[in-house]
Design a protein around this motif. Structure first.
Motif, short mmCIF file in Angstrom:
data_model
loop_
_atom_site.label_atom_id
_atom_site.label_comp_id
_atom_site.label_asym_id
_atom_site.label_seq_id
_atom_site.Cartn_x
_atom_site.Cartn_y
_atom_site.Cartn_z
N GLU A 136 0.82 -1.21 0.00
CA GLU A 136 0.00 0.00 0.00
C GLU A 136 0.86 1.26 0.00
O GLU A 136 0.50 2.25 -0.64
N ARG A 142 2.01 1.68 -3.46
CA ARG A 142 0.88 1.90 -4.36
C ARG A 142 0.39 3.34 -4.30
O ARG A 142 0.08 3.94 -5.32
N TYR A 143 0.32 3.89 -3.08
CA TYR A 143 -0.17 5.26 -2.91
C TYR A 143 0.95 6.29 -2.91
O TYR A 143 0.69 7.46 -2.64
N LYS A 144 2.17 5.84 -3.20
CA LYS A 144 3.33 6.73 -3.32
C LYS A 144 3.50 7.63 -2.10
O LYS A 144 3.64 8.84 -2.21
#
Length: 75
Positions: A33, A36-38
């Motif tokens: 996560e 994924r969400y940088k």
């Protein structure tokens, strides 16, 4: 487990195993996560840590509760 194990030992083992499994799953999920969400920089480590601890606590709680419920049964 042996016949003479106490209920408290079984619940403790359930919490420990649940915490270990939950921590491993939480670390994998938190890392995924975070990328994924940088999430930037050191906040990424904080996010992974929070996910790991939270997941370990939830898994440990449920496995401990399941062990407690199962403790009274004899087969």
């Amino acid at each position: 487990m042996a016949r003479g194990d106490s209920c408290l030992a079984r619940v403790g083992a359930g919490v420990a195993i649940g915490g270990a499994v939950g921590g491993a799953v939480g670390a994998c999920y938190g890392t995924f996560e975070a990328f994924r969400y940088k999430i930037p920089g050191l906040l990424k480590i904080r996010y992974i840590g929070q996910t790991t601890v939270g997941s370990a606590a939830i898994f440990g709680l449920f496995l401990g509760a399941g062990s407690l419920i199962h403790c009274g049964k004899s087969y």
